[in-house]
Motif scaffolding. Structure first.
Motif, PDB file in Angstrom:
ATOM      1  N   LEU A  80       0.861  -1.164   0.000  1.00 24.68           N
ATOM      2  CA  LEU A  80       0.000   0.000   0.000  1.00 24.68           C
ATOM      3  C   LEU A  80       0.902   1.219   0.000  1.00 24.68           C
ATOM      4  CD1 LEU A  80      -3.027   0.795   0.196  1.00 24.68           C
ATOM      5  CD2 LEU A  80      -2.672   1.032   2.650  1.00 24.68           C
ATOM      6  N   GLU A  81       0.545   2.214  -0.812  1.00 22.25           N
ATOM      7  CA  GLU A  81       1.361   3.411  -0.911  1.00 22.25           C
ATOM      8  C   GLU A  81       0.493   4.656  -0.778  1.00 22.25           C
ATOM      9  OE1 GLU A  81       4.860   1.473  -3.674  1.00 22.25           O
ATOM     10  OE2 GLU A  81       3.522   2.945  -4.605  1.00 22.25           O
ATOM     11  N   PHE A  82       1.111   5.726  -0.266  1.00 20.09           N
ATOM     12  CA  PHE A  82       0.448   7.000  -0.004  1.00 20.09           C
ATOM     13  C   PHE A  82       1.104   8.069  -0.866  1.00 20.09           C
ATOM     14  CE2 PHE A  82       0.362  11.009   2.436  1.00 20.09           C
ATOM     15  CZ  PHE A  82      -1.009  11.157   2.604  1.00 20.09           C
ATOM     16  N   LEU A  83       0.298   8.920  -1.480  1.00 21.04           N
ATOM     17  CA  LEU A  83       0.821  10.001  -2.321  1.00 21.04           C
ATOM     18  C   LEU A  83       0.963  11.271  -1.495  1.00 21.04           C
ATOM     19  CD1 LEU A  83       1.659  10.892  -5.181  1.00 21.04           C
ATOM     20  CD2 LEU A  83      -0.738  11.550  -5.552  1.00 21.04           C
ATOM     21  N   SER A  84       2.178  11.808  -1.472  1.00 20.57           N
ATOM     22  CA  SER A  84       2.452  13.079  -0.808  1.00 20.57           C
ATOM     23  C   SER A  84       3.153  13.976  -1.817  1.00 20.57           C
ATOM     24  CB  SER A  84       3.337  12.861   0.417  1.00 20.57           C
ATOM     25  OG  SER A  84       3.620  14.095   1.046  1.00 20.57           O
ATOM     26  N   GLY A  85       2.496  15.064  -2.195  1.00 20.20           N
ATOM     27  CA  GLY A  85       3.031  15.901  -3.275  1.00 20.20           C
ATOM     28  C   GLY A  85       2.952  15.105  -4.559  1.00 20.20           C
ATOM     29  N   ASP A  86       4.090  14.869  -5.187  1.00 20.24           N
ATOM     30  CA  ASP A  86       4.111  14.024  -6.386  1.00 20.24           C
ATOM     31  C   ASP A  86       4.943  12.760  -6.159  1.00 20.24           C
ATOM     32  OD1 ASP A  86       6.578  15.225  -6.294  1.00 20.24           O
ATOM     33  OD2 ASP A  86       6.604  15.876  -8.381  1.00 20.24           O
ATOM     34  N   THR A  87       5.134  12.384  -4.881  1.00 17.60           N
ATOM     35  CA  THR A  87       5.950  11.224  -4.527  1.00 17.60           C
ATOM     36  C   THR A  87       5.103  10.194  -3.789  1.00 17.60           C
ATOM     37  OG1 THR A  87       7.880  12.664  -4.311  1.00 17.60           O
ATOM     38  CG2 THR A  87       8.037  10.475  -3.308  1.00 17.60           C
ATOM     39  N   TRP A  88       5.256   8.932  -4.177  1.00 21.07           N
ATOM     40  CA  TRP A  88       4.577   7.823  -3.502  1.00 21.07           C
ATOM     41  C   TRP A  88       5.478   7.283  -2.395  1.00 21.07           C
ATOM     42  CZ3 TRP A  88      -0.391   6.733  -4.163  1.00 21.07           C
ATOM     43  CH2 TRP A  88      -1.014   7.142  -5.352  1.00 21.07           C
ATOM     44  N   TYR A  89       4.864   6.972  -1.240  1.00 25.12           N
ATOM     45  CA  TYR A  89       5.576   6.407  -0.098  1.00 25.12           C
ATOM     46  C   TYR A  89       4.905   5.107   0.314  1.00 25.12           C
ATOM     47  CZ  TYR A  89       7.852  10.926   0.435  1.00 25.12           C
ATOM     48  OH  TYR A  89       8.590  12.048   0.214  1.00 25.12           O
ATOM     49  N   GLU A  90       5.720   4.109   0.698  1.00 23.35           N
ATOM     50  CA  GLU A  90       5.176   2.846   1.193  1.00 23.35           C
ATOM     51  C   GLU A  90       4.573   3.049   2.574  1.00 23.35           C
ATOM     52  OE1 GLU A  90       7.898  -0.445   1.122  1.00 23.35           O
ATOM     53  OE2 GLU A  90       8.582   0.060  -0.900  1.00 23.35           O
ATOM     54  N   VAL A  91       3.401   2.484   2.774  1.00 17.89           N
ATOM     55  CA  VAL A  91       2.755   2.530   4.083  1.00 17.89           C
ATOM     56  C   VAL A  91       3.209   1.278   4.839  1.00 17.89           C
ATOM     57  CG1 VAL A  91       0.562   2.592   5.322  1.00 17.89           C
ATOM     58  CG2 VAL A  91       0.773   3.751   3.103  1.00 17.89           C
ATOM     59  N   HIS A 144      -4.695  10.192  -0.626  1.00 13.91           N
ATOM     60  CA  HIS A 144      -4.719   9.430  -1.873  1.00 13.91           C
ATOM     61  C   HIS A 144      -3.745   8.255  -1.751  1.00 13.91           C
ATOM     62  CE1 HIS A 144      -5.931   9.075  -6.021  1.00 13.91           C
ATOM     63  NE2 HIS A 144      -4.666   8.929  -6.386  1.00 13.91           N
ATOM     64  N   TYR A 145      -4.244   7.044  -2.005  1.00 10.44           N
ATOM     65  CA  TYR A 145      -3.474   5.814  -1.853  1.00 10.44           C
ATOM     66  C   TYR A 145      -3.497   5.014  -3.148  1.00 10.44           C
ATOM     67  CZ  TYR A 145      -3.609   6.516   3.212  1.00 10.44           C
ATOM     68  OH  TYR A 145      -3.450   7.014   4.473  1.00 10.44           O
ATOM     69  N   ARG A 146      -2.623   4.016  -3.196  1.00 14.10           N
ATOM     70  CA  ARG A 146      -2.700   3.010  -4.262  1.00 14.10           C
ATOM     71  C   ARG A 146      -2.283   1.666  -3.688  1.00 14.10           C
ATOM     72  NH1 ARG A 146       2.258   4.664  -8.386  1.00 14.10           N
ATOM     73  NH2 ARG A 146       3.975   4.006  -7.052  1.00 14.10           N
ATOM     74  N   ILE A 147      -2.917   0.631  -4.217  1.00 16.10           N
ATOM     75  CA  ILE A 147      -2.545  -0.737  -3.879  1.00 16.10           C
ATOM     76  C   ILE A 147      -1.712  -1.242  -5.048  1.00 16.10           C
ATOM     77  CG2 ILE A 147      -4.717  -1.682  -4.777  1.00 16.10           C
ATOM     78  CD1 ILE A 147      -4.469  -3.826  -2.512  1.00 16.10           C
ATOM     79  N   VAL A 148      -0.596  -1.908  -4.755  1.00 15.30           N
ATOM     80  CA  VAL A 148       0.355  -2.356  -5.773  1.00 15.30           C
ATOM     81  C   VAL A 148       0.479  -3.872  -5.698  1.00 15.30           C
ATOM     82  CG1 VAL A 148       2.726  -2.147  -6.613  1.00 15.30           C
ATOM     83  CG2 VAL A 148       1.610  -0.172  -5.558  1.00 15.30           C
ATOM     84  N   LYS A 149       0.323  -4.542  -6.846  1.00 16.06           N
ATOM     85  CA  LYS A 149       0.404  -6.009  -6.915  1.00 16.06           C
ATOM     86  C   LYS A 149       1.280  -6.424  -8.088  1.00 16.06           C
ATOM     87  CE  LYS A 149      -3.139  -8.677  -6.045  1.00 16.06           C
ATOM     88  NZ  LYS A 149      -2.754  -9.306  -4.817  1.00 16.06           N
ATOM     89  N   ASP A 150       1.949  -7.563  -7.917  1.00 14.96           N
ATOM     90  CA  ASP A 150       2.739  -8.159  -8.995  1.00 14.96           C
ATOM     91  C   ASP A 150       1.916  -9.227  -9.705  1.00 14.96           C
ATOM     92  OD1 ASP A 150       5.038  -6.666  -8.557  1.00 14.96           O
ATOM     93  OD2 ASP A 150       5.844  -8.094  -7.119  1.00 14.96           O
ATOM     94  N   ALA A 168      -0.944  -1.048 -10.336  1.00 12.56           N
ATOM     95  CA  ALA A 168      -1.463  -0.315  -9.182  1.00 12.56           C
ATOM     96  C   ALA A 168      -2.856   0.205  -9.483  1.00 12.56           C
ATOM     97  CB  ALA A 168      -0.537   0.853  -8.839  1.00 12.56           C
ATOM     98  N   ALA A 169      -3.637   0.336  -8.431  1.00 15.10           N
ATOM     99  CA  ALA A 169      -4.968   0.933  -8.518  1.00 15.10           C
ATOM    100  C   ALA A 169      -5.070   1.978  -7.415  1.00 15.10           C
ATOM    101  CB  ALA A 169      -6.046  -0.115  -8.371  1.00 15.10           C
ATOM    102  N   GLU A 170      -5.487   3.186  -7.791  1.00 18.92           N
ATOM    103  CA  GLU A 170      -5.542   4.303  -6.835  1.00 18.92           C
ATOM    104  C   GLU A 170      -6.932   4.454  -6.236  1.00 18.92           C
ATOM    105  OE1 GLU A 170      -3.907   7.861  -8.606  1.00 18.92           O
ATOM    106  OE2 GLU A 170      -2.288   6.726  -9.562  1.00 18.92           O
ATOM    107  N   PHE A 171      -6.960   5.009  -5.012  1.00 20.62           N
ATOM    108  CA  PHE A 171      -8.219   5.273  -4.325  1.00 20.62           C
ATOM    109  C   PHE A 171      -7.982   6.312  -3.239  1.00 20.62           C
ATOM    110  CE2 PHE A 171      -6.070   1.883  -2.159  1.00 20.62           C
ATOM    111  CZ  PHE A 171      -6.270   2.125  -0.805  1.00 20.62           C
ATOM    112  N   ASP A 172      -9.058   6.888  -2.727  1.00 23.28           N
ATOM    113  CA  ASP A 172      -8.976   7.894  -1.675  1.00 23.28           C
ATOM    114  C   ASP A 172      -9.624   7.391  -0.392  1.00 23.28           C
ATOM    115  OD1 ASP A 172      -7.755  10.116  -3.113  1.00 23.28           O
ATOM    116  OD2 ASP A 172      -9.626  10.195  -4.254  1.00 23.28           O
ATOM    117  N   LEU A 173      -8.989   7.688   0.715  1.00 20.09           N
ATOM    118  CA  LEU A 173      -9.580   7.399   2.030  1.00 20.09           C
ATOM    119  C   LEU A 173      -9.958   8.728   2.659  1.00 20.09           C
ATOM    120  CD1 LEU A 173      -7.313   4.671   3.675  1.00 20.09           C
ATOM    121  CD2 LEU A 173      -9.570   4.407   2.671  1.00 20.09           C
TER     122      LEU A 173
END
Length: 173
Positions: A80-91, A144-150, A168-173
């Motif tokens: 699971l990743e979180f978008l901050s600015g224009d950078t994704w971070y792992e949760v 804004h989050y995204r779930i990432v799968k291989d 990845a698929a994005e969604f908002d919490l």
């Protein structure tokens, strides 16, 4: 005279400190530390599409659809990743009580128009969906989050892995 120049320097220093403080507080900071290293595959390149929608508090439904003529395999694991600015971070997961992933493989068959039935007349589904509970993560703030799968593309001849793709698929919490 000295007090006037001292007062002037103090006023200038105060204004500069206030500007620096305000400008640094305006930048959105991520509550997470580790930047994403995911190398995403273009959905349109492999014709596999993933969508995530919030269906309950801390639960999302992940839907996958294969519109290609290829077969893929994937597992339960995700990040699971979180978008901050224009950078994704792992949760990060919780230290205690984080999610546990089983190691089963799930097949995603070719799109219906490309599917070839086996000797029993059955085909592998070209769609799948899973409810993913997000309680196992350390902190989930609004955003804004995204779930990432291989996914692994399989060779039609022998079932070996041709290449691994990351979606990845994005969604908002």
């Amino acid at each position: 005279m000295k007090s006037r120049s001292t007062l002037k320097r103090f006023a200038i220093s105060f204004v500069l400190a206030a500007v620096l403080l305000l400008s640094s507080s305006c930048k959105a900071k991520s509550p997470y530390q580790t930047r994403s290293t995911a190398q995403l595959t273009n959905h349109d390149e492999i014709k596999v599409y993933m969508k995530a929608e919030v269906i309950a508090e801390n639960t999302i439904k992940v839907s996958i659809e294969n519109k290609s003529e290829k077969t893929f395999i994937y597992g339960n694991a995700y990040t699971l990743e979180f978008l901050s600015g224009d950078t994704w971070y792992e949760v990060p997961f919780k230290e205690e009580g984080g999610p546990v992933f089983t190691m089963e493989g799930k097949f995603l068959g070719p799109a219906e128009e490309f599917a070839k039935p086996n000797e029993d007349g059955l085909t592998i589904s070209d769609t799948a969906s899973d409810d993913v509970r997000l309680e196992g993560f350390a902190v989930l703030s609004k955003g804004h989050y995204r779930i990432v799968k291989d996914f692994s593309l399989l060779n039609d001849e022998d079932g070996s892995v041709v290449k691994t793709c990351c979606l990845a698929a994005e969604f908002d919490l």
